[in-house]
Design an enzyme around this catalytic site. Structure first.
Site, PDB file in Angstrom:
ATOM      1  N   THR A 141       1.068  -4.683   4.166  1.00 32.96           N
ATOM      2  CA  THR A 141       0.814  -4.989   5.582  1.00 32.96           C
ATOM      3  C   THR A 141       0.172  -6.357   5.801  1.00 32.96           C
ATOM      4  O   THR A 141       0.326  -6.943   6.866  1.00 32.96           O
ATOM      5  CB  THR A 141      -0.097  -3.910   6.199  1.00 32.96           C
ATOM      6  OG1 THR A 141      -1.297  -3.833   5.431  1.00 32.96           O
ATOM      7  CG2 THR A 141       0.597  -2.554   6.199  1.00 32.96           C
ATOM      8  N   ASP A 142      -0.521  -6.877   4.801  1.00 33.15           N
ATOM      9  CA  ASP A 142      -1.328  -8.078   5.045  1.00 33.15           C
ATOM     10  C   ASP A 142      -0.501  -9.318   5.387  1.00 33.15           C
ATOM     11  O   ASP A 142      -0.944 -10.163   6.148  1.00 33.15           O
ATOM     12  CB  ASP A 142      -2.242  -8.355   3.839  1.00 33.15           C
ATOM     13  CG  ASP A 142      -3.449  -7.424   3.842  1.00 33.15           C
ATOM     14  OD1 ASP A 142      -4.094  -7.306   4.894  1.00 33.15           O
ATOM     15  OD2 ASP A 142      -3.731  -6.815   2.805  1.00 33.15           O
ATOM     16  N   SER A 186       0.938  -7.512  -0.827  1.00 34.85           N
ATOM     17  CA  SER A 186       1.482  -8.642  -0.059  1.00 34.85           C
ATOM     18  C   SER A 186       0.491  -9.805   0.044  1.00 34.85           C
ATOM     19  O   SER A 186       0.883 -10.929   0.354  1.00 34.85           O
ATOM     20  CB  SER A 186       1.965  -8.196   1.323  1.00 34.85           C
ATOM     21  OG  SER A 186       0.905  -7.949   2.198  1.00 34.85           O
ATOM     22  N   THR A 241       0.814  -1.215   0.000  1.00 39.04           N
ATOM     23  CA  THR A 241       0.000   0.000   0.000  1.00 39.04           C
ATOM     24  C   THR A 241       0.844   1.259   0.000  1.00 39.04           C
ATOM     25  O   THR A 241       0.495   2.268  -0.620  1.00 39.04           O
ATOM     26  CB  THR A 241      -0.928  -0.009   1.235  1.00 39.04           C
ATOM     27  OG1 THR A 241      -1.872  -1.058   1.077  1.00 39.04           O
ATOM     28  CG2 THR A 241      -1.672   1.303   1.392  1.00 39.04           C
TER      29      THR A 241
END
Lengths: 163, 163, 163, 163
Positions: free
Chosen positions: B83-84, B54, B12
């Site tokens: 972030t995932d 990710s 992101t």
């Protein structure tokens, strides 16, 4: 780090513009709103001690800042401060036991587009969690020992140096 | 810290908007320009390894990231990452010797007003200088052990947790 | 409107912060870079005439601004100006034939987050294309006849008024 | 202009980022908050009619927008709209009597740093006060007759053209 005590003293980071006087003045501390908006995963409280351009601080001001920190119960302390005498204040705080104290500020007001304020606060917050007890300065992306750093006023940045 | 190696993988933090497709896509890594503009007092180089959301990373991608880090000569490594699955990648990097590796990213694209990107990069940069060798995650103002953190997707934030 | 002549005179819109002096000063005109970044579909040139806080302008300054506009070949002229005496300057420009002159400026420097500068420039640019020959002020979202507007300094805004 | 009616229909200007879906979606209309923050010297009300990417609008949607405008009591109407079919909607509104209607939008979401949204709104607001009754498009710093403009999708900008 579960909790961060934030002591604010003024400086460029909090400067805002008053049109009727055509100059900057130091406004409300910006850091609380910044950390709230960012959604940090620790609690914090803001302790406003003074609103001074650090060029105008004297020994009595530094004694006040020191006392304000001594009175805080928590171990992690972030101090926002003007850049011109940040090093002097850091040296006054040097021997406070049981505290991790990180001083930071900004070369451009937090209200400015492209200000270094948010980045510097991030550096200070990140370092505070990893450092041993002591006093540190977080500026220009570096974590400095106050005895080994100086502000280069011509270049408007912090660099290796010191007494 | 004299030098910081920055490995970028997408996520992101680097998303930008393409009007003709009416959606975000991952653009050029933002971090180099951010650090240059801020005038940090250390040298750095950016090593772009991939540009992936990710959620779309697999074991082979993580092996590639690991190899890219192993090849770097410097001790301090910052990884920008979606972030995932940031935690999964951090766990894959866990046993690399002689490195301080900090992963960070953003919950909102760096190009957004109010994005957490600059603050998160600050946290990672500040912590990297103070931490012992190992792998860490810098998100939501905290420096986490990857084994003890998880992303809460509903709340869209990192919090204490882990396997 | 195929072409816009932009005359800059200083004022809050162009104020930047110099840390070493701890105060604002008037910097380079911001408007050219703003319009270039926005990708406007007309050509323009920037004619910097002076860099003054409008409180410090006198009759001679206004005569200079007037002469600079008279010398321009194009019909559409945007003037960036300090807000405190924008009305006085507008009145001096009132009887220039064959020109559509719109004065604008900002209550907060263009470099500030949330500044009114870009919006005000937009109002001036939009109005310049639709107005008949004459002199106008674009501030606070309104297009004013200079004879019927005043700056309310206490409220820091423009409002209906005038001599 | 004492009052401005603002009809919102969606489009890029209102797009925000939802991390869990890794894509943009159309959020709340941004224009009301923008104008309030700017302190404009006219009253306005926001009439949200739909939240659509303009590529997905059909004849029925345009009829709805037209009806919503007909129902408004005020003469000055600003419509925020996606850019891809802004011209089509403008042509549908062409023969509404007693109204000055200006359509605008943004090539980048208002939430983005450097978005054209605030400038475009400024152009529309400034022009609305100076134009005769009719329908206009304010994009790329120009005020266009809808019959003589087209969006160049490859260049991602509005330019002279039309049927």
């Amino acid at each position: 780090m579960q909790h961060l005590t934030i002591v604010t003293t003024g400086g460029t980071i909090d400067k805002i513009y008053f049109d009727d006087k055509s100059q900057f003045q130091i406004g409300d501390p910006q850091i609380g709103e910044i950390l709230t908006t960012l959604g940090v995963d620790f609690t914090f409280e803001v302790v406003p001690v003074m609103r001074k351009d650090s060029l105008h601080m004297d020994d009595q001001d530094r004694a006040l800042i020191r006392e304000a920190i001594v009175r805080q119960a928590h171990r992690h302390v972030l101090v926002t401060h003007g850049t011109d005498t940040m090093v002097e204040t850091a040296l006054v705080l040097k021997d406070l036991p049981g505290k991790i104290i990180v001083l930071t500020g900004a070369l451009n007001p937090a209200a400015f587009q492209g200000s270094d304020a948010v980045f510097n606060i991030g550096c200070a917050v990140g370092a505070a969690q990893a450092l041993p007890d002591g006093v540190y300065i977080a500026m220009n992306g570096r974590i400095w020992d106050p005895a080994r750093v100086r502000k280069n006023r011509d270049a408007n940045r912090f660099e290796d140096g010191g007494a």
